[in-house]
Scaffold this active site. Structure first.
Site, PDB file in Angstrom:
ATOM      1  N   ASN A  85      45.211  35.911  35.884  1.00 14.60           N
ATOM      2  CA  ASN A  85      45.826  34.882  35.843  1.00 14.60           C
ATOM      3  C   ASN A  85      46.244  34.587  34.202  1.00 14.60           C
ATOM      4  O   ASN A  85      45.366  34.880  33.608  1.00 14.60           O
ATOM      5  CB  ASN A  85      45.647  33.560  36.587  1.00 14.60           C
ATOM      6  CG  ASN A  85      44.224  32.714  36.219  1.00 14.60           C
ATOM      7  OD1 ASN A  85      43.464  33.591  35.992  1.00 14.60           O
ATOM      8  ND2 ASN A  85      44.444  31.575  36.253  1.00 14.60           N
ATOM      9  N   ILE A  86      47.448  34.237  34.105  1.00 15.31           N
ATOM     10  CA  ILE A  86      47.599  34.299  32.655  1.00 15.31           C
ATOM     11  C   ILE A  86      48.965  32.969  32.465  1.00 15.31           C
ATOM     12  O   ILE A  86      49.792  32.810  33.185  1.00 15.31           O
ATOM     13  CB  ILE A  86      48.596  35.427  32.076  1.00 15.31           C
ATOM     14  CG1 ILE A  86      47.843  36.944  32.208  1.00 15.31           C
ATOM     15  CG2 ILE A  86      49.113  35.229  30.927  1.00 15.31           C
ATOM     16  CD1 ILE A  86      48.424  37.964  31.920  1.00 15.31           C
ATOM     17  N   GLU A  87      48.301  31.961  31.911  1.00 15.05           N
ATOM     18  CA  GLU A  87      48.986  30.838  31.838  1.00 15.05           C
ATOM     19  C   GLU A  87      49.799  30.595  30.492  1.00 15.05           C
ATOM     20  O   GLU A  87      49.483  31.166  29.535  1.00 15.05           O
ATOM     21  CB  GLU A  87      47.993  29.587  31.907  1.00 15.05           C
ATOM     22  CG  GLU A  87      47.329  29.534  33.161  1.00 15.05           C
ATOM     23  CD  GLU A  87      46.400  28.376  33.484  1.00 15.05           C
ATOM     24  OE1 GLU A  87      46.000  27.755  32.617  1.00 15.05           O
ATOM     25  OE2 GLU A  87      45.932  28.199  34.718  1.00 15.05           O
ATOM     26  N   CYS A 119      52.998  34.801  45.521  1.00 15.89           N
ATOM     27  CA  CYS A 119      52.277  35.931  45.697  1.00 15.89           C
ATOM     28  C   CYS A 119      52.441  36.655  47.082  1.00 15.89           C
ATOM     29  O   CYS A 119      52.486  37.746  47.006  1.00 15.89           O
ATOM     30  CB  CYS A 119      50.810  35.725  45.134  1.00 15.89           C
ATOM     31  SG  CYS A 119      50.671  35.419  43.304  1.00 15.89           S
ATOM     32  N   CYS A 143      50.122  34.518  38.561  1.00 16.90           N
ATOM     33  CA  CYS A 143      48.958  34.578  39.042  1.00 16.90           C
ATOM     34  C   CYS A 143      48.262  35.781  38.964  1.00 16.90           C
ATOM     35  O   CYS A 143      49.071  36.959  38.694  1.00 16.90           O
ATOM     36  CB  CYS A 143      49.181  34.415  40.610  1.00 16.90           C
ATOM     37  SG  CYS A 143      49.496  32.714  41.008  1.00 16.90           S
ATOM     38  N   GLU A 158      47.178  37.972  41.156  1.00 17.23           N
ATOM     39  CA  GLU A 158      47.571  38.869  42.262  1.00 17.23           C
ATOM     40  C   GLU A 158      48.846  39.553  41.997  1.00 17.23           C
ATOM     41  O   GLU A 158      48.969  40.699  42.038  1.00 17.23           O
ATOM     42  CB  GLU A 158      47.772  38.334  43.618  1.00 17.23           C
ATOM     43  CG  GLU A 158      46.750  37.628  44.240  1.00 17.23           C
ATOM     44  CD  GLU A 158      46.307  36.207  43.903  1.00 17.23           C
ATOM     45  OE1 GLU A 158      46.701  35.696  42.657  1.00 17.23           O
ATOM     46  OE2 GLU A 158      45.806  35.254  44.705  1.00 17.23           O
ATOM     47  N   CYS A 174      48.979  32.452  46.449  1.00 17.53           N
ATOM     48  CA  CYS A 174      49.815  31.557  46.452  1.00 17.53           C
ATOM     49  C   CYS A 174      50.947  31.936  47.331  1.00 17.53           C
ATOM     50  O   CYS A 174      51.416  32.989  47.745  1.00 17.53           O
ATOM     51  CB  CYS A 174      50.241  30.877  45.275  1.00 17.53           C
ATOM     52  SG  CYS A 174      51.449  31.855  44.345  1.00 17.53           S
TER      53      CYS A 174
HETATM   54  N1  THU Z   1      46.087  31.310  40.577  1.00 18.97           N
HETATM   55  C1  THU Z   1      46.058  32.595  40.669  1.00 18.97           C
HETATM   56  O1  THU Z   1      46.077  33.388  39.692  1.00 18.97           O
HETATM   57  N2  THU Z   1      46.090  33.076  42.009  1.00 18.97           N
HETATM   58  C2  THU Z   1      45.912  32.364  43.199  1.00 18.97           C
HETATM   59  O2  THU Z   1      45.852  32.704  44.249  1.00 18.97           O
HETATM   60  C3  THU Z   1      46.105  30.972  43.143  1.00 18.97           C
HETATM   61  C4  THU Z   1      46.315  30.388  41.530  1.00 18.97           C
HETATM   62  C5  THU Z   1      46.272  30.685  39.172  1.00 18.97           C
HETATM   63  C6  THU Z   1      47.582  30.154  38.712  1.00 18.97           C
HETATM   64  C7  THU Z   1      47.020  29.291  37.561  1.00 18.97           C
HETATM   65  O3  THU Z   1      46.755  30.111  36.384  1.00 18.97           O
HETATM   66  C8  THU Z   1      45.731  28.779  38.317  1.00 18.97           C
HETATM   67  O4  THU Z   1      45.228  29.597  39.173  1.00 18.97           O
HETATM   68  C9  THU Z   1      45.764  27.393  38.627  1.00 18.97           C
HETATM   69  O5  THU Z   1      46.859  27.319  39.568  1.00 18.97           O
END
Ligand code: THU
Length: 135
Positions: A45-47, A92, A56, A58, A89
């Site tokens: 995941n990259i915020e 995804c 996310c 995925e 989520c």
């Molecule tokens: N996130 C994912 O990368 N995959 C998931 O299946 C659920 C959520 C990440 C997004 C965000 O960076 C962090 O988790 C919190 O929501």
């Protein structure tokens, strides 16, 4: 599915999880996707400071693969350090049903236990491109 490949996918997802860019949530997720030909693409995941731009693990994995011309996917491993299994989520799930409708998904929890499911199970009665062709 042979267990050797699952181990490889888990290792790849866990390595990607270490590379998560999650300074806001501190919630690190890893994903590893296998193609029909046995190639593995991973993602974390990259915020982003404008939170909704976050992506996310995925989707990073599948977009990397799609952008390299991959079209057929067999299985996906998702890892997170949570007691419960961390499922993809909603966003995804839509991407996965569009581009990997037959994919098997293995969710790994912090204890290293795996739960197996399918995207069809996670997103029943999905909207797909078929509706666009039918209108
Ligand atoms: N996130 C994912 O990368 N995959 C998931 O299946 C659920 C959520 C990440 C997004 C965000 O960076 C962090 O988790 C919190 O929501």
């Amino acid at each position: 599915m042979d267990n050797g490949k699952l181990t490889e996918l888990i290792n790849s997802a866990e390595a990607a999880q270490q590379r998560a860019v999650a300074p806001y949530s501190n919630f690190q997720v890893g994903a590893a996707l296998e193609t029909e030909s046995g190639k593995i693409y991973s993602g974390c995941n990259i915020e982003v400071s404008s939170y909704s731009l976050t992506i996310c693990a995925e989707r990073v994995a599948i977009f990397k693969a799609l952008s390299e011309g991959e079209k057929d996917f067999t299985q996906l491993v998702v890892t997170a350090k949570t007691k419960d299994f961390c499922p993809p989520c909603g966003a995804c799930r839509q991407v996965l049903i569009d581009y990997a409708p037959n994919i098997k998904i293995f969710m790994l929890n912090s204890a290293g236990e795996a739960k197996e499911t399918t995207i069809a199970e996670l997103l029943p009665e999905a909207f797909t491109r078929n509706f666009l062709l039918d209108s």
